[in-house]
Every structure is written in C-alpha cells, then in structure tokens.
Scaffold this motif. Structure first.
Motif, short mmCIF file in Angstrom:
data_model
loop_
_atom_site.label_atom_id
_atom_site.label_comp_id
_atom_site.label_asym_id
_atom_site.label_seq_id
_atom_site.Cartn_x
_atom_site.Cartn_y
_atom_site.Cartn_z
N GLN A 97 0.82 -1.21 0.00
CA GLN A 97 0.00 0.00 0.00
C GLN A 97 0.86 1.27 0.00
O GLN A 97 0.42 2.31 -0.49
CB GLN A 97 -0.94 0.03 1.22
CG GLN A 97 -1.77 -1.21 1.46
CD GLN A 97 -2.57 -1.66 0.24
OE1 GLN A 97 -2.88 -0.89 -0.64
NE2 GLN A 97 -2.87 -2.95 0.19
N THR A 206 -7.72 0.49 -7.08
CA THR A 206 -6.65 0.28 -6.12
C THR A 206 -7.17 -0.27 -4.80
O THR A 206 -8.31 -0.02 -4.41
CB THR A 206 -5.92 1.60 -5.84
OG1 THR A 206 -4.90 1.37 -4.87
CG2 THR A 206 -6.85 2.67 -5.31
N GLN A 208 -5.37 0.43 -2.13
CA GLN A 208 -4.84 1.37 -1.15
C GLN A 208 -5.93 2.35 -0.73
O GLN A 208 -6.57 2.99 -1.55
CB GLN A 208 -3.66 2.15 -1.73
CG GLN A 208 -3.03 3.11 -0.72
CD GLN A 208 -2.38 4.33 -1.36
OE1 GLN A 208 -1.64 4.22 -2.31
NE2 GLN A 208 -2.70 5.51 -0.82
N ASP A 210 -7.13 5.86 1.34
CA ASP A 210 -6.56 7.18 1.57
C ASP A 210 -6.07 7.21 3.01
O ASP A 210 -6.86 7.22 3.94
CB ASP A 210 -7.62 8.26 1.33
CG ASP A 210 -7.03 9.67 1.32
OD1 ASP A 210 -6.00 9.87 1.99
OD2 ASP A 210 -7.61 10.56 0.68
N TYR A 295 2.97 4.87 -3.91
CA TYR A 295 2.04 5.39 -2.90
C TYR A 295 1.28 6.57 -3.46
O TYR A 295 1.87 7.49 -4.06
CB TYR A 295 2.81 5.81 -1.64
CG TYR A 295 1.93 6.52 -0.63
CD1 TYR A 295 1.04 5.81 0.17
CD2 TYR A 295 1.97 7.91 -0.50
CE1 TYR A 295 0.24 6.45 1.08
CE2 TYR A 295 1.17 8.56 0.42
CZ TYR A 295 0.30 7.84 1.21
OH TYR A 295 -0.49 8.48 2.12
N ASP A 296 -0.03 6.59 -3.27
CA ASP A 296 -0.88 7.66 -3.76
C ASP A 296 -1.49 8.40 -2.56
O ASP A 296 -2.28 7.83 -1.83
CB ASP A 296 -2.00 7.08 -4.62
CG ASP A 296 -2.83 8.15 -5.33
OD1 ASP A 296 -2.67 9.34 -5.00
OD2 ASP A 296 -3.63 7.80 -6.20
N ASP A 298 -3.69 10.56 -2.59
CA ASP A 298 -5.10 10.86 -2.84
C ASP A 298 -5.65 9.83 -3.82
O ASP A 298 -5.86 10.12 -4.99
CB ASP A 298 -5.25 12.27 -3.41
CG ASP A 298 -6.71 12.68 -3.57
OD1 ASP A 298 -7.57 12.03 -2.95
OD2 ASP A 298 -6.98 13.63 -4.33
N PRO A 299 -5.88 8.59 -3.34
CA PRO A 299 -6.30 7.54 -4.25
C PRO A 299 -7.74 7.61 -4.72
O PRO A 299 -8.18 6.80 -5.53
CB PRO A 299 -6.07 6.26 -3.42
CG PRO A 299 -6.25 6.71 -2.02
CD PRO A 299 -5.71 8.12 -1.97
#
Length: 304
Positions: A97, A206, A208, A210, A295-296, A298-299
C-alpha cells in the motif's frame, strides 16, 4: 552513530533473507537488530528510540510492522522517528500500500524516498496501520499455519477461509459510528467486518485506502448461506466481482459491540486480540513514513 536501524524478523516469510538484509544494511551503514521471539520487535524499537535513532525500519511482514509501530507508540516517538518497511513477510500488504514492493525498492526508498505523514488507527489501547478485521477473515488468518504460508504464500489464507467457512458461526453485532443522527451505522449478523486504514477492501481499482483523510474504509459482509459465500464473496476477492452482500461506509471512529457473551476475535495487522466490545478511532497524520513512488496520497474512491 548510524541514524537508521533495521528491526529484522529473520523468521518472516520464507526465512531466507537474513544474509541479504545484513549485507545491504552494512553497505548502507544501517544498524541491524534481529528478533528471536514474538513481541521482541516492540522492545527493540523502544530501545532504538532511546538510543537516538531517527529512522526505525520494520523488516518482516505486517505483524512485524505492527510491533514496530507499537514500540514507537509506547516510546511516544511518533513526532521524532520515521518508519521504514522492508517487505519480507508472506503477504506484505501494508508495504504494498505504501509503494514498497520488493527489497531493492525498500532500500532505495530509505535512502531518498518521499516522507509522508499518514493516519494510524487505534483499537482501544492498540495502534494499527493497515487493518482491523473481525469474523471469518480473522479466524482464517489465525488458523493459517506458518508452514502453509511458506509453501504457497498468500493463497494459504484463501484456502483456510474456504475450509473454515462451513464451521463459522456469524457474529451478531451493533456498529456505532460518527453519524450525526446518533443512529447505529449497522446492526445484524455478519460473516466479517473489515476496517481499513492503509488498505481498502474493494472490488475494483486500487486496494490502497486514503491514509491521509482521517477516515476508515469499512466493509461488512452480511450473513449469507455458505453456498453464497463460496460463490460470491470469495469470488469477489479472487476475481473482482461486486457483491450485494457487502455494506460499505467511511468513518473516523466506530464502536463494534457483540451481542454474544463470547469475545470476538479481531486481527490487528494480523495480530489477534479478543474483545466483546472494541472502539476504533483514527489518529490523523500521526506516523511519519518512507513511501515509494507507488504510494498515492489521494487515491480517490471506489465509486461504490
């Protein structure tokens, strides 16, 4: 003195990484401490904080990450220390993640990766970073043997879930959240409750969550017949199908109360605890962590 120390669980995953980790640590000038028993990473982390290390690296799976975070918490070191992760476990879900997909990437991230402030979750008195799950998934996780995980990796959890599904009694729960009207967020019988801080239990896009929005991702799998569970819920996990049996919402806090006299088994980042009632709350922007390019911050949402 080195500024970075690796807290390494040499038994994690297939257990074949000790020499590689030591060689890379020496090359980078990092200190290295190895655990010999469950829970020791908590103590070693507290000691590392006391010794003045500015970066503490969890070398292992999700359980090792959880122990290091617990050590940082007990030492009151979230403001002073950065967490790094070496993905050496079976599933390495949290590492995935945060964009740390392999050992080479992990050391590159430690050297020059971005640092972010992410949320952590707190389950009454215990911190967690990735997820808190109750019900069938927690039972399957605790009953999956180390030997099976070593032989077939993450598929072991799926096979154990299939094996235990026919024997599992659903949980009768009331779940309260931060709704403005004060009404329960959910009440009924559930196969499992999935609360994600670092991960999202999704059927598309995703996985992941936020980690910087101050909210949990909650998914509740309602009680359905075993045949439905096999054909729908498990296939959702394996093949990405959507399901009418799953309720989802976001919240900054929730309280899970069991209607049974027996305690409920919860898995916090893979570590098992038992409670009849459990209060979960987000602590926003608490943990400073080294993240990879994947890594995002703001997914977005799942669209559900």
């Amino acid at each position: 003195m080195a500024e970075t120390v690796i807290i390494h669980n040499p038994q994690s995953g297939n257990g074949a990484h000790a020499d590689t980790v030591r060689a890379r640590a020496d090359l980078c000038g990092y200190a290295l401490e190895q655990t010999e028993r469950e829970g020791e990473a908590i103590t070693l982390t507290r000691e590392a904080v006391g010794a003045g290390y500015s970066t503490v690296v969890a070398g292992g799976g999700d359980g090792t990450v959880n122990e290091v975070v617990r050590g940082l918490d007990e030492a009151g070191a979230f403001d002073a220390v950065t967490l790094g992760v070496l993905p050496l476990g079976t599933g390495n879900n949290f590492a995935e993640q945060i964009g740390v997909t392999d050992l080479a990437t992990a050391f590159s991230v430690l050297e020059d990766g971005d640092r972010r402030r992410i949320d952590i979750g707190r389950a009454t008195d215990r911190p967690f970073v990735n997820s808190c799950v109750a019900g069938l998934t927690a039972t399957s996780s605790s009953e999956t043997s180390s030997a099976m995980k070593s032989q077939i990796g993450g598929l072991a959890y799926v096979l154990t879930t299939l094996r235990t599904a026919v024997e599992f009694d659903p949980l009768e729960l009331t779940i309260d959240s931060d709704r403005d009207d004060g009404a329960p967020a959910w009440s009924g019988e559930a196969i499992c409750v999935l609360v994600g801080n670092g991960r999202r239990f999704t059927t598309e896009g995703t996985t992941q969550a936020d980690m910087e929005d101050g909210r949990f991702e909650v998914a509740i799998v309602r009680d359905v017949a075993t045949l439905d569970l096999m054909s729908d819920t498990v296939l959702e996990r394996l093949l990405g199908r959507n399901s009418a049996h799953i309720d989802r919402f976001q919240t900054s806090s929730l309280e899970i109360s069991s209607h049974s006299p027996e305690p409920v088994r919860f898995s916090l980042d893979g570590e098992i605890v038992e409670h009849r009632d459990l209060t979960l709350a987000v602590q926003p922007g608490t943990l400073r962590i080294a993240v990879g390019e994947g890594y995002d911050p703001d997914p977005g949402t799942t669209g559900e």
